[in-house]
Design an enzyme around this catalytic site. Structure first.
Site, PDB file in Angstrom:
ATOM      1  CE  LYS A 226      13.869  -9.823 -43.254  1.00 11.95           C
ATOM      2  NZ  LYS A 226      13.623 -11.240 -42.834  1.00 11.95           N
TER       3      LYS A 226
ATOM      4  CG  MET B  95       5.898  -4.235 -34.113  1.00 10.00           C
ATOM      5  SD  MET B  95       5.707  -3.510 -32.467  1.00 10.00           S
ATOM      6  CE  MET B  95       7.148  -4.203 -31.648  1.00 10.00           C
TER       7      MET B  95
ATOM      8  N   GLY C 232       6.956 -10.095 -37.466  1.00 11.91           N
ATOM      9  CA  GLY C 232       6.493 -10.765 -38.673  1.00 11.91           C
ATOM     10  C   GLY C 232       7.592 -11.396 -39.501  1.00 11.91           C
TER      11      GLY C 232
ATOM     12  CB  ILE D  90       8.295  -8.593 -43.260  1.00  9.82           C
ATOM     13  CG1 ILE D  90       7.408  -7.910 -42.220  1.00  9.82           C
ATOM     14  CG2 ILE D  90       7.611  -9.833 -43.803  1.00  9.82           C
ATOM     15  CD1 ILE D  90       6.051  -7.484 -42.764  1.00  9.82           C
TER      16      ILE D  90
ATOM     17  N   GLY E 128      11.513  -3.484 -37.959  1.00 10.25           N
ATOM     18  CA  GLY E 128      12.392  -2.754 -37.047  1.00 10.25           C
ATOM     19  C   GLY E 128      13.768  -2.524 -37.637  1.00 10.25           C
ATOM     20  CB  SER E 129      16.076  -4.735 -39.530  1.00  7.24           C
ATOM     21  OG  SER E 129      16.243  -5.689 -38.502  1.00  7.24           O
TER      22      SER E 129
ATOM     23  CG  ASP F 297      17.418  -9.528 -40.601  1.00  4.53           C
ATOM     24  OD1 ASP F 297      18.348 -10.329 -40.842  1.00  4.53           O
ATOM     25  OD2 ASP F 297      16.252  -9.884 -40.381  1.00  4.53           O
TER      26      ASP F 297
END
Length: 281
Positions: free
Chosen positions: A11, A96, A98, A100, A103-104, A137
């Site tokens: 995202k 990682m 970033g 964007i 991880g979420s 997120d």
């Protein structure tokens, strides 16, 4: 159903207003989460012995601290009389740190995928509530729609956006979200706006001035990308992005990027490829 191969879409935050700070330390905000057709891939293979194994390690991240395993453990605790085990392979494409949602999104795909694999029958609402315990997120990825967000990011209203193409760049640096949100120079009292104001283009990112000051490489990336289209920071960074009307234009710009920047081209989408693949929307 023994194996699932599932997408974990990225995202970007098309804007970010910070409107206040709560007593628990979380920030009240407004943002628009734009889903992208680019991301990681998660492979879930059922185990009958009830054990969880993350097959692919991420450098610098202990397996038990990985959001994928943390998400899996939360679901495992809800399994009753089911051999809820899995081998989990995570194929990373998203950088990682970033901003964007790598991880979420991985965590959300884990929740949705294991709910299917283990046939737990949990609703999307329940999975989103579990996801919120993992991070602010995560719910947007669980719900699978590009969305206007308020609260700490968990109050979501689906919204249709144009299917623009984006160039996303990441300088060689890592931004710690907690560092930015706790910084004394961060602006925390933006006036709330309406969706119509966003659509008129009168928005930015509350974190961008501070991040540009603290991270010269991010400032450099924004200046470079600004040559081609208005460039913005996503979340607290480190990624920056700019929109283009067609894929060819976006790819031409991305191909010119300096070697110091990781980059990719992605299309903005309104529904998650994960939910499309599983027939959840």
């Amino acid at each position: 159903m023994q194996t699932l191969i599932l997408p974990c879409p990225a995202k970007i935050n098309l804007f970010l207003n910070i409107t206040g700070r709560r007593e628990d330390g979380y920030h009240e905000l407004q943002t628009l989460f734009q889903l992208l057709d680019y991301g990681d891939t998660l492979i879930l293979k059922h185990r009958a012995d009830g054990e969880l194994h993350l097959i692919s390690d991420i450098n610098g991240v202990n397996s038990e601290d990985n959001l994928v395993i943390r998400a899996a453990r939360k679901l495992q605790h809800l399994a009753v009389d089911i051999p809820a085990g899995a081998n989990i392979t995570l194929e990373k494409r998203l950088p990682m740190g970033g901003g964007i949602g790598g991880g979420s999104s991985d965590a959300a795909t884990t929740l949705i995928g294991l709910n299917q694999l283990w046939q737990l029958g949990l609703s999307i609402n329940t999975l989103a509530e579990i996801g919120l315990e993992l991070g602010a997120d995560v719910p947007v990825f669980v719900r699978g729609r590009t969305a206007w967000a308020e609260g700490i990011g968990e109050k979501l209203t689906p919204i249709e956006t144009p299917n623009l193409w984006y160039v996303v760049l990441k300088p060689d640096c890592h931004v710690a979200t907690v560092e930015i949100f706790s910084h004394e120079q961060l602006t925390r009292h933006d006036s709330p706006i309406k969706i119509a104001t966003f659509l008129e283009g009168g928005t930015g990112n509350s974190c961008e001035p501070l991040v540009r000051k603290l991270y010269p490489d991010i400032d450099k990336a924004l200046i470079w990308l600004e040559q081609f289209s208005p460039a913005k920071l996503t979340g607290t960074g480190a990624c920056v992005f700019a929109s283009f009307k067609d894929q060819m234009a976006a790819q031409a710009v991305c191909a010119q990027r300096p070697n110091e920047f990781f980059g990719f081209v992605a299309r903005g989408i309104n529904t998650s490829p994960l939910h499309n693949a599983l027939g959840l929307l």
